[in-house]
Motif scaffolding. Structure first.
Motif, mmCIF file in Angstrom:
data_model
loop_
_atom_site.group_PDB
_atom_site.id
_atom_site.type_symbol
_atom_site.label_atom_id
_atom_site.label_comp_id
_atom_site.label_asym_id
_atom_site.label_seq_id
_atom_site.Cartn_x
_atom_site.Cartn_y
_atom_site.Cartn_z
ATOM 1 N N ASP A 47 0.844 -1.194 0.000
ATOM 2 C CA ASP A 47 0.000 0.000 0.000
ATOM 3 C C ASP A 47 0.887 1.254 0.000
ATOM 4 N N PHE A 48 0.860 2.005 -1.074
ATOM 5 C CA PHE A 48 1.651 3.236 -1.163
ATOM 6 C C PHE A 48 0.838 4.478 -0.792
ATOM 7 N N GLY A 49 -0.332 4.278 -0.186
ATOM 8 C CA GLY A 49 -1.109 5.397 0.342
ATOM 9 C C GLY A 49 -1.468 6.400 -0.731
ATOM 10 N N SER A 50 -1.157 7.694 -0.450
ATOM 11 C CA SER A 50 -1.565 8.751 -1.383
ATOM 12 C C SER A 50 -0.517 9.004 -2.469
ATOM 13 N N ARG A 51 0.503 8.185 -2.505
ATOM 14 C CA ARG A 51 1.551 8.419 -3.519
ATOM 15 C C ARG A 51 1.030 8.151 -4.935
ATOM 16 N N LEU A 52 1.730 8.730 -5.903
ATOM 17 C CA LEU A 52 1.340 8.565 -7.306
ATOM 18 C C LEU A 52 2.042 7.337 -7.874
ATOM 19 N N ILE A 53 1.325 6.560 -8.637
ATOM 20 C CA ILE A 53 1.913 5.379 -9.280
ATOM 21 C C ILE A 53 1.738 5.551 -10.792
ATOM 22 N N ILE A 54 2.871 5.603 -11.489
ATOM 23 C CA ILE A 54 2.843 5.852 -12.940
ATOM 24 C C ILE A 54 3.689 4.783 -13.649
#
Ligand code: GUN
Ligand code: FE
Length: 417
Positions: A47-54
């Protein structure tokens, strides 16, 4: 099989962001298996929470030996810059100890950059170029590396005889398959550096072994004039490459700043790629490439640092420089070529250039699991953060934090950062 959770952003078509807030990305066997707003039951999920995944970003043209002087010698234009600085410094890669130090620094910084895969120039030196491949492989990076071929118009210290250039290229190609993820690419430097005999031999070997090719095209007016003098019977610079058989396999033409419509026809008829290198084109006073024209015509186009033409390894800087330079072309040169939008430049850096490496640069099923996780820097840097959409957060990142490191980086499903 595993999954990642976070704020997903990607482009499947130029100019159109896809987003999934608090979304899930399923990875299986190195590839994207699914995207979902629901968790995948029974699957280990980070779970990377509110981080952006691109998706990963792709550098279609970079000179590894030049990284050591990226940020220096910006006062000259191309041909003087090559003679005065680049050739003497590349000559030092005959010393494997020197090459090892320089390449370790390069590969370490590339590993922590936003670049998942790259198409890389080494030098004329076979052993140090093979060493560069081994370092990239060890770092978990994917892509192509070329031993540069040069048999004319450079100092003795950076010039091969035609026979040695062919023999060393074959020696390089025989050793290179030892690496799984980093593959060889045939790399004539550019027409002024290579005799017709060498160019023909390289075209032949590329075709026989079905290898990709990378070189430079139409970067600088002085260079183009020189090519005309060297090959007075050729209709154009691109036609010359074609006549040597260097467009018969998958090919990257770096720059193409001054490319004509006829030359675009040639590139397009072969499905060749243009590596648009806006930072380098500004630093070396080369000009402003008509990238909107490439896109309108449907030419395969990606972005590139061309380090040390570009001083930064950051593909986010290439995205913003591509936008900025397209605005100058529109305002100063040709107001029929609309400036790039952020979503279009992001596409070029991800799926646009990524397609050179296969299915890469998107979160569509079956695409390589090349993934970057980014801090949501807007929440640290602006009171507007709660009002921003995910594409706006990504744009903010590109302009305000282009030299940060990703929090996590996966290439073909393997976490390397
Ligand atoms: N053309 C031939 N060699 C080079 C190089 O090293 N850098 C750039 N930008 N253009 C080139
Ligand atoms: Fe280059």
């Amino acid at each position: 099989m595993y999954a990642l959770k976070g704020n997903l952003i990607w482009t499947e078509e130029s100019g159109c962001f896809r987003v999934l807030e608090n979304g899930y990305l399923l990875i299986n066997d190195g590839c994207i298996a699914a995207v979902s707003s629901e968790p995948f039951a029974g699957v280990r999920t980070e779970d990377f929470g509110s981080r952006l995944i691109i998706p990963g970003l792709y550098d279609l043209h970079i000179h590894a030996p030049q990284y050591m002087f990226a940020g220096l010698f910006m006062d000259d234009e191309l041909l003087v810059w090559l003679d005065k600085h680049t050739f003497p410094l590349e000559a030092r890669f005959s010393d494997i100890i020197f090459a090892e130090k320089a390449y370790r620094a390069f590969v370490n910084d590339l590993k922590y950059s936003f670049t998942a895969r790259a198409s890389v120039f080494g030098t004329i030196h076979k052993d140090s170029t093979l060493f560069l491949m081994s370092l990239m492989e060890e770092a978990g990076l994917h892509g192509y590396v070329g031993k540069v071929s040069m048999d004319r118009n450079s100092p003795d210290s950076l010039r091969e005889t035609t026979a040695d250039a062919i023999e060393d290229e074959l020696g390089f190609l025989d050793k290179a398959p030892e690496y799984r993820n980093v593959k060889p690419i045939v790399t004539p430097r550019f027409i002024p550096s290579c005799t017709g005999e060498l160019l023909l031999a390289l075209g032949k070997v590329a075709k026989e072994r079905d290898l990709p090719v990378q070189t430079h095209l139409d970067e600088n007016p002085g260079e183009i004039e020189w090519v005309k003098e060297l090959l007075p019977d050729s209709k154009s610079y691109a036609e010359a490459y074609e006549s040597f058989g260097l467009l018969d396999t998958k090919t990257i033409m770096a720059h193409s700043v001054w490319i004509t419509e006829e030359e675009m026809d040639i590139l397009q008829s072969h499905g060749a790629y243009i590596a648009h290198s806006p930072s380098s084109n500004m630093n070396l006073s080369s000009g402003i490439a008509p990238v909107r024209r490439f896109m309108d015509r449907g030419i395969n186009t990606g972005l590139a640092t061309d380090t040390a033409g570009g001083s930064s390894l950051s593909m986010f800087r290439m995205i913003t420089d591509a936008i900025t330079s397209s605005k100058l072309r529109w305002r100063l040169v040709d107001n029929s070529l609309a400036p790039l939008k952020f979503s279009e430049a992001f596409y070029l850096a991800s799926k646009g250039g990524g397609s050179f490496f296969g299915k890469a640069g998107s979160f569509e099923e079956g695409y390589a699991a090349d993934i970057l996780v980014l801090d949501d820097v807007s929440s640290e840097m602006t009171v507007l953060a709660p009002e921003l959409s995910l594409p706006e957060k990504l744009e903010f990142y590109a302009y305000r934090a282009p030299d940060r490191r990703p929090v996590a980086k996966y290439v073909a499903g393997k976490r390397i950062v």
